[in-house]
Scaffold this motif. Structure first.
Motif, PDB file in Angstrom:
ATOM      1  N   UNK A  28     -42.557 -31.621  19.086  1.00 12.59           N
ATOM      2  CA  UNK A  28     -41.598 -31.419  17.989  1.00 12.59           C
ATOM      3  C   UNK A  28     -42.315 -30.996  16.714  1.00 12.59           C
ATOM      4  N   UNK A  29     -43.475 -31.569  16.457  1.00  9.84           N
ATOM      5  CA  UNK A  29     -44.249 -31.172  15.286  1.00  9.84           C
ATOM      6  C   UNK A  29     -44.724 -29.728  15.420  1.00  9.84           C
ATOM      7  N   UNK A  30     -45.170 -29.357  16.614  1.00 11.66           N
ATOM      8  CA  UNK A  30     -45.579 -27.976  16.842  1.00 11.66           C
ATOM      9  C   UNK A  30     -44.382 -27.033  16.685  1.00 11.66           C
ATOM     10  N   UNK A  31     -43.229 -27.461  17.175  1.00 11.35           N
ATOM     11  CA  UNK A  31     -42.003 -26.678  17.052  1.00 11.35           C
ATOM     12  C   UNK A  31     -41.670 -26.409  15.593  1.00 11.35           C
ATOM     13  N   UNK A  32     -41.777 -27.429  14.750  1.00 11.80           N
ATOM     14  CA  UNK A  32     -41.491 -27.253  13.326  1.00 11.80           C
ATOM     15  C   UNK A  32     -42.490 -26.318  12.665  1.00 11.80           C
ATOM     16  N   UNK A  33     -43.757 -26.442  13.046  1.00 11.05           N
ATOM     17  CA  UNK A  33     -44.780 -25.560  12.484  1.00 11.05           C
ATOM     18  C   UNK A  33     -44.513 -24.101  12.847  1.00 11.05           C
ATOM     19  N   UNK A  34     -44.114 -23.870  14.097  1.00  8.07           N
ATOM     20  CA  UNK A  34     -43.947 -22.492  14.562  1.00  8.07           C
ATOM     21  C   UNK A  34     -42.630 -21.868  14.106  1.00  8.07           C
ATOM     22  N   UNK A  35     -41.603 -22.686  13.957  1.00  7.36           N
ATOM     23  CA  UNK A  35     -40.286 -22.135  13.604  1.00  7.36           C
ATOM     24  C   UNK A  35     -40.005 -22.185  12.103  1.00  7.36           C
ATOM     25  N   UNK A  36     -40.728 -23.040  11.410  1.00  3.15           N
ATOM     26  CA  UNK A  36     -40.499 -23.184   9.978  1.00  3.15           C
ATOM     27  C   UNK A  36     -39.341 -24.096   9.623  1.00  3.15           C
ATOM     28  N   UNK A  37     -38.761 -24.788  10.610  1.00  2.00           N
ATOM     29  CA  UNK A  37     -37.670 -25.704  10.310  1.00  2.00           C
ATOM     30  C   UNK A  37     -38.234 -27.071   9.945  1.00  2.00           C
ATOM     31  N   UNK A  38     -37.424 -27.852   9.258  1.00  4.15           N
ATOM     32  CA  UNK A  38     -37.815 -29.213   8.893  1.00  4.15           C
ATOM     33  C   UNK A  38     -36.793 -30.184   9.480  1.00  4.15           C
ATOM     34  N   UNK A  39     -37.265 -31.039  10.402  1.00  4.56           N
ATOM     35  CA  UNK A  39     -36.408 -32.014  11.061  1.00  4.56           C
ATOM     36  C   UNK A  39     -36.857 -33.418  10.693  1.00  4.56           C
ATOM     37  N   UNK A  40     -35.969 -34.383  10.881  1.00  5.44           N
ATOM     38  CA  UNK A  40     -36.277 -35.784  10.566  1.00  5.44           C
ATOM     39  C   UNK A  40     -36.506 -36.539  11.875  1.00  5.44           C
ATOM     40  N   UNK A  41     -37.670 -37.146  11.991  1.00  4.52           N
ATOM     41  CA  UNK A  41     -38.069 -37.796  13.237  1.00  4.52           C
ATOM     42  C   UNK A  41     -37.547 -39.226  13.332  1.00  4.52           C
ATOM     43  N   UNK A  42     -36.924 -39.546  14.481  1.00 11.53           N
ATOM     44  CA  UNK A  42     -36.547 -40.921  14.797  1.00 11.53           C
ATOM     45  C   UNK A  42     -37.285 -41.320  16.072  1.00 11.53           C
ATOM     46  N   UNK A  43     -38.336 -42.131  15.955  1.00 11.55           N
ATOM     47  CA  UNK A  43     -39.090 -42.530  17.145  1.00 11.55           C
ATOM     48  C   UNK A  43     -38.444 -43.716  17.851  1.00 11.55           C
ATOM     49  N   UNK A  44     -38.492 -43.699  19.170  1.00  4.98           N
ATOM     50  CA  UNK A  44     -37.962 -44.790  19.980  1.00  4.98           C
ATOM     51  C   UNK A  44     -39.081 -45.387  20.829  1.00  4.98           C
ATOM     52  N   UNK A  45     -38.789 -46.522  21.434  1.00  8.57           N
ATOM     53  CA  UNK A  45     -39.748 -47.150  22.341  1.00  8.57           C
ATOM     54  C   UNK A  45     -39.412 -46.751  23.777  1.00  8.57           C
ATOM     55  N   UNK A  46     -39.577 -45.466  24.035  1.00  6.45           N
ATOM     56  CA  UNK A  46     -39.315 -44.954  25.363  1.00  6.45           C
ATOM     57  C   UNK A  46     -38.113 -44.033  25.432  1.00  6.45           C
ATOM     58  N   UNK A  47     -38.051 -43.272  26.523  1.00  6.63           N
ATOM     59  CA  UNK A  47     -36.978 -42.306  26.708  1.00  6.63           C
ATOM     60  C   UNK A  47     -35.625 -42.977  26.953  1.00  6.63           C
ATOM     61  N   UNK A  48     -35.621 -44.108  27.672  1.00  8.44           N
ATOM     62  CA  UNK A  48     -34.361 -44.777  27.989  1.00  8.44           C
ATOM     63  C   UNK A  48     -33.534 -45.129  26.766  1.00  8.44           C
ATOM     64  N   UNK A  49     -34.090 -45.906  25.824  1.00  6.84           N
ATOM     65  CA  UNK A  49     -33.307 -46.238  24.626  1.00  6.84           C
ATOM     66  C   UNK A  49     -32.979 -45.030  23.763  1.00  6.84           C
TER      67      UNK A  49
END
Length: 320
Positions: free
Chosen positions: A169-190
């Motif tokens: 996602x960080x690489x995606x923002x660098x390459x596309x120039x968009x700015x997104x807000x990250x919400x980290x979770x403790x795993x894919x399930x939650x």
């Protein structure tokens, strides 16, 4: 007398040659733990449970999946490192604890290559960018237009700080120039629970566990991180097709603490190879989009080392 002794010795030798491998290698002698570094519901967990069922049937002992999430997979990997190297503690190893965490966290208490026996390569899965239908983005171009028009407004979920979803996602923002807000979770399930509930509108996550939602129409795949379109999502473009140099795969394998006897490793590798050749398992892997490619144990170990080198600059760039 000499002739009788010689004949007896020859008979014993022939008997030894006729003994099955299981007699020479009694492993497993008790239930075997398979550690998974994420909560239930992710691709690692799905694969571990399928293989544990097959191994239990073929080797005559229970193979029990034990989820030990936390700290970008280092909780499970540390537990594996500290386990006795007797083949009774294994791990459904993957990219994050072995190729991402050691770079992100310099104090990681293990060497991802020297402290483990990487025994059997299972396959790879690719990552996708998924959006909820309520977001209103029907494809990647539409999402980029929305995100560029309102920088920082749109949130994305990942399976944790330092996870491959976060790194890409960080690489995606660098390459596309968009700015997104990250919400980290403790795993894919939650994370996916919140995604399905509309709490977070986009996620960067492995493809397999999101296919049911795509089929139901509750998740829209915008792009995948594969080098070419994948069979399970044939109508979804790759990031490279869209003009962005984003390529990522999350490898899965079976690893053990360093020092497991060769006979045990050989027996495990043979049992896993047999399990993965089972038509039922192959069909399930195909339905998940798990891409198989044969690798010997030595090739798998070299691959883990090569992936560490490949991910180092990406992790460093994303966490500066």
């Amino acid at each position: 007398m000499y002739r009788r002794t010689l004949l007896a010795s020859a008979a014993l030798a022939l008997t030894a040659l006729a003994l099955p491998a299981s007699a020479e290698t009694p492993w497993p002698e008790r239930p075997v733990r398979i550690l998974v570094s994420f909560p239930p519901g992710g691709s690692s967990d799905l694969v571990a449970r399928l293989l544990s069922e097959k191994l239990s049937a073929s080797l005559g002992q229970q193979f029990v999946v034990e989820n030990k999430p936390g700290a970008a997979g280092t909780v499970a990997a540390s537990a594996l490192q500290q386990a006795a190297p007797d083949g009774h503690t294994l791990m459904l190893s993957n990219l994050t604890p072995f190729n991402v965490a050691p770079i992100r966290f310099p104090d990681t208490p293990y060497d991802p290559i020297a402290d483990f026996d990487h025994i059997t390569y299972v396959g790879t899965v690719h990552l996708g960018l998924f959006a909820t239908p309520s977001l209103g983005a029907e494809d990647l171009t539409g999402f980029l237009e929305m995100a560029r028009a309102e920088p920082g407004k749109f949130e994305y979920g990942s399976s944790g700080v330092g996870s491959w979803g976060h790194i890409i996602a960080e690489q995606f923002q660098d390459e596309t120039g968009v700015e997104l807000f990250h919400i980290p979770y403790k795993g894919s399930g939650p994370m996916r629970l919140d995604f399905m509930g509309g709490v977070v509108p986009t996620i960067f996550d492995a493809v397999p566990q999101n296919l049911p939602a795509v089929e139901e129409g509750t998740a829209i795949p915008l792009a995948v991180s594969a080098p070419e379109r994948i069979a399970t999502l044939p109508d979804v473009p790759t990031f490279r097709e869209a003009g962005f140099d984003i390529l990522a795969e999350n490898w899965l394998g079976v690893s053990a603490p360093a020092g497991v006897p060769d006979a045990v490793k050989d027996k495990l590798d043979a049992a896993l190879s047999e399990a993965m050749a089972d038509p039922e398992v192959m069909a399930q892997f195909d339905s998940w989009g798990l891409i198989r490619a044969p690798k010997s144990s030595a090739e798998f170990s070299d691959y883990v080392a090569a992936q560490l080198a490949q991910w180092t600059p990406l992790v460093q760039a994303a966490t500066q």
